[in-house]
Design an enzyme around this catalytic site. Structure first.
Site, PDB file in Angstrom:
ATOM      1  N   ASP A 183       0.842  -1.194   0.000  1.00  0.00           N
ATOM      2  CA  ASP A 183       0.000   0.000   0.000  1.00  0.00           C
ATOM      3  C   ASP A 183       0.880   1.248   0.000  1.00  0.00           C
ATOM      4  O   ASP A 183       1.669   1.461   0.924  1.00  0.00           O
ATOM      5  CB  ASP A 183      -0.894  -0.002   1.247  1.00  0.00           C
ATOM      6  CG  ASP A 183      -1.946   1.098   1.214  1.00  0.00           C
ATOM      7  OD1 ASP A 183      -1.929   1.922   0.278  1.00  0.00           O
ATOM      8  OD2 ASP A 183      -2.789   1.130   2.125  1.00  0.00           O
ATOM      9  N   HIS A 185      -0.566   4.382  -0.308  1.00  0.00           N
ATOM     10  CA  HIS A 185      -1.339   5.500   0.246  1.00  0.00           C
ATOM     11  C   HIS A 185      -1.230   6.765  -0.608  1.00  0.00           C
ATOM     12  O   HIS A 185      -1.305   7.882  -0.088  1.00  0.00           O
ATOM     13  CB  HIS A 185      -0.860   5.820   1.670  1.00  0.00           C
ATOM     14  CG  HIS A 185      -1.803   5.357   2.733  1.00  0.00           C
ATOM     15  ND1 HIS A 185      -2.076   6.095   3.861  1.00  0.00           N
ATOM     16  CD2 HIS A 185      -2.552   4.236   2.840  1.00  0.00           C
ATOM     17  CE1 HIS A 185      -2.938   5.447   4.625  1.00  0.00           C
ATOM     18  NE2 HIS A 185      -3.246   4.308   4.027  1.00  0.00           N
ATOM     19  N   GLU A 209      -1.323  -1.066  -4.087  1.00  0.00           N
ATOM     20  CA  GLU A 209      -2.528  -0.289  -3.794  1.00  0.00           C
ATOM     21  C   GLU A 209      -2.240   1.208  -3.792  1.00  0.00           C
ATOM     22  O   GLU A 209      -1.263   1.651  -3.203  1.00  0.00           O
ATOM     23  CB  GLU A 209      -3.071  -0.710  -2.427  1.00  0.00           C
ATOM     24  CG  GLU A 209      -4.281   0.062  -1.959  1.00  0.00           C
ATOM     25  CD  GLU A 209      -4.820  -0.459  -0.648  1.00  0.00           C
ATOM     26  OE1 GLU A 209      -5.390   0.343   0.122  1.00  0.00           O
ATOM     27  OE2 GLU A 209      -4.676  -1.678  -0.370  1.00  0.00           O
ATOM     28  N   GLU A 235     -10.231   3.022  -2.378  1.00  0.00           N
ATOM     29  CA  GLU A 235     -10.707   3.369  -1.047  1.00  0.00           C
ATOM     30  C   GLU A 235     -11.172   4.818  -0.967  1.00  0.00           C
ATOM     31  O   GLU A 235     -11.961   5.170  -0.088  1.00  0.00           O
ATOM     32  CB  GLU A 235      -9.631   3.106   0.005  1.00  0.00           C
ATOM     33  CG  GLU A 235      -8.441   4.044  -0.059  1.00  0.00           C
ATOM     34  CD  GLU A 235      -7.374   3.689   0.955  1.00  0.00           C
ATOM     35  OE1 GLU A 235      -7.347   4.321   2.029  1.00  0.00           O
ATOM     36  OE2 GLU A 235      -6.569   2.779   0.672  1.00  0.00           O
ATOM     37  N   ASP A 257     -14.890   0.973  -0.397  1.00  0.00           N
ATOM     38  CA  ASP A 257     -15.053   0.839   1.053  1.00  0.00           C
ATOM     39  C   ASP A 257     -16.543   0.860   1.355  1.00  0.00           C
ATOM     40  O   ASP A 257     -17.248   1.801   0.989  1.00  0.00           O
ATOM     41  CB  ASP A 257     -14.333   1.989   1.758  1.00  0.00           C
ATOM     42  CG  ASP A 257     -14.258   1.799   3.259  1.00  0.00           C
ATOM     43  OD1 ASP A 257     -15.338   1.651   3.886  1.00  0.00           O
ATOM     44  OD2 ASP A 257     -13.149   1.827   3.815  1.00  0.00           O
ATOM     45  N   HIS A 284     -12.045  -2.410   0.715  1.00  0.00           N
ATOM     46  CA  HIS A 284     -11.217  -1.737   1.713  1.00  0.00           C
ATOM     47  C   HIS A 284     -11.951  -1.771   3.048  1.00  0.00           C
ATOM     48  O   HIS A 284     -13.134  -1.456   3.125  1.00  0.00           O
ATOM     49  CB  HIS A 284     -10.999  -0.294   1.255  1.00  0.00           C
ATOM     50  CG  HIS A 284     -10.176   0.544   2.166  1.00  0.00           C
ATOM     51  ND1 HIS A 284     -10.731   1.486   3.017  1.00  0.00           N
ATOM     52  CD2 HIS A 284      -8.832   0.613   2.349  1.00  0.00           C
ATOM     53  CE1 HIS A 284      -9.762   2.093   3.676  1.00  0.00           C
ATOM     54  NE2 HIS A 284      -8.605   1.585   3.297  1.00  0.00           N
TER      55      HIS A 284
END
Length: 381
Positions: A183, A185, A209, A235, A257, A284
């Site tokens: 991930d 971010h 991700e 997400e 999500d 997510h």
């Protein structure tokens, strides 16, 4: 049956729960939250309640349409998250009233168990390797890790190599019969993504991700074409219209999500839309038990489910954890890296109302940190 009240509860570590009551005594639970903006989402739920009081809770789709489109101003994470929690609770009520799990109402289960992954932390290569091994010993077959701390717009060879070393240390420790998701971010710029991702290819990540922030969704196709690693995102996308932009560009894994993207109603549509693009579903969910229960209801009915995120032991869960608000936590028992089909009515969980009320008396004001680079400028967290 009519809706009589909606009540939100802010509970540690950073969650917001919603209870919807009816005049026939059937209660539904949802989890409407934007992490770090829980009070704002709770206020949005209260505003939306004007439409719901006195209405039939089982008219789920009509409520979803009115709540998302009935106001002149639409969209955004606060509104879609408020609607998501309401939607979860309405499906919970409907399933309980009919005595069946929500997945049965979505067409029935297409699998008997769902694969789940666990988070690991740690900043040094030896730390992430040991944590990955610990999860493997617990029975998990996949983990997800943060790839880096804050990065410069185009960072040094040393910073780039540090990312590679983290992944390499895990692959060496756990072997090839184990999946590693990475991930970012959104911490990479597009040029950094094109530099870093090819260097990770020898370690065969499960997926990468959010390599770039969602504002760069129009350019994610360039990143997809720059690497053989499956690209995942979603997400911070809140509707099927948001996902349309990235599905067209060749992502491999969609990650809506259930507490942000309009709840069960919208995510089941996103899942079906993704299937038409040969894209897998991996919802997510670094959140609480109601969000996870909602994810599983969709996942067990979705043919393209890849794997499910879950937050047990995640670094965010300080003070309270995933199972602390459930009467029977065994519904989320993990065996061999999988969770079994939930069989209870509605969302399949029983919320411990007394534990929720006690936690809500304390509440929380969780905020994510604001990271800065070495020159003082704001960095992606």
């Amino acid at each position: 049956m009519k809706i009589t009240s909606l009540r939100t509860y802010l509970v540690a570590p950073r969650w917001c729960f919603l209870r919807i009551d009816t005049d026939e005594g059937v209660t539904g639970w949802g989890e409407p939250v934007v992490e770090g903006r829980a009070h704002t989402v709770a206020a949005a739920v209260e505003e939306l309640s004007d439409h719901l009081i006195g209405r039939d809770p089982m008219k789920i789709e009509d409520h979803w349409q009115v709540l998302t489109k009935g106001g002149f101003y639409r969209g955004g994470p606060v509104l879609s998250s408020a609607v998501a929690g309401i939607d979860q609770a309405l499906w919970d009520i409907t399933g309980k009233a009919l005595g069946v799990p929500v997945w049965q109402l979505l067409g029935g289960n297409v699998r008997d168990r769902a694969r789940v992954y666990s988070w690991i932390g740690g900043d040094r290569p030896d730390e992430v390797a040991s944590e990955a091994l610990a999860r493997k010993k617990e029975g998990f077959t996949a983990i997800k890790m943060n790839a880096s701390a804050q990065l410069r717009l185009i960072d040094t060879p040393a910073a780039t190599q540090a990312i590679v070393d983290r992944v390499a240390s895990i692959r060496e420790a756990v072997g090839d019969e184990f999946d590693i998701a990475i991930d970012f971010h959104g911490r990479l710029t597009a040029p950094m993504a094109r530099r870093v991702l090819p260097l990770l290819e020898p370690y065969l990540p499960f997926f990468v991700e959010e390599p770039v922030v969602p504002e760069m969704s129009d350019h994610i196709g360039d990143i997809v074409r720059s690497t053989s690693i499956p690209i995942a995102t979603g997400e911070r996308l809140y509707s099927r219209w948001d996902f349309k932009k990235v599905l067209d560009q060749g992502i491999a894994v969609a990650q809506p999500d259930l507490s942000h993207a309009g709840g069960i109603s919208e995510v089941r549509r996103i899942a079906a839309m993704a299937e038409a693009y040969d894209v897998s579903l991996a919802p997510h969910c670094p959140l609480g038990p109601i969000a996870l229960a909602s994810c599983l209801q969709v996942g067990f009915a979705a043919p393209n489910l890849l794997i499910q995120e879950q937050s047990l032991g995640i670094h965010y869960n300080t003070g309270s954890d995933l199972l602390d608000y459930l009467v029977d936590p065994t519904v989320f028992r993990y065996e061999d890296g999988h969770v079994a089909l939930p069989t209870g009515p509605g969302l399949g969980i029983e919320v411990d109302e007394k534990a929720v009320q006690r936690a809500a008396e304390v509440g929380h004001r969780w905020r994510n940190p604001a990271w800065r680079r070495d020159d003082g400028s704001l960095a992606e967290w």
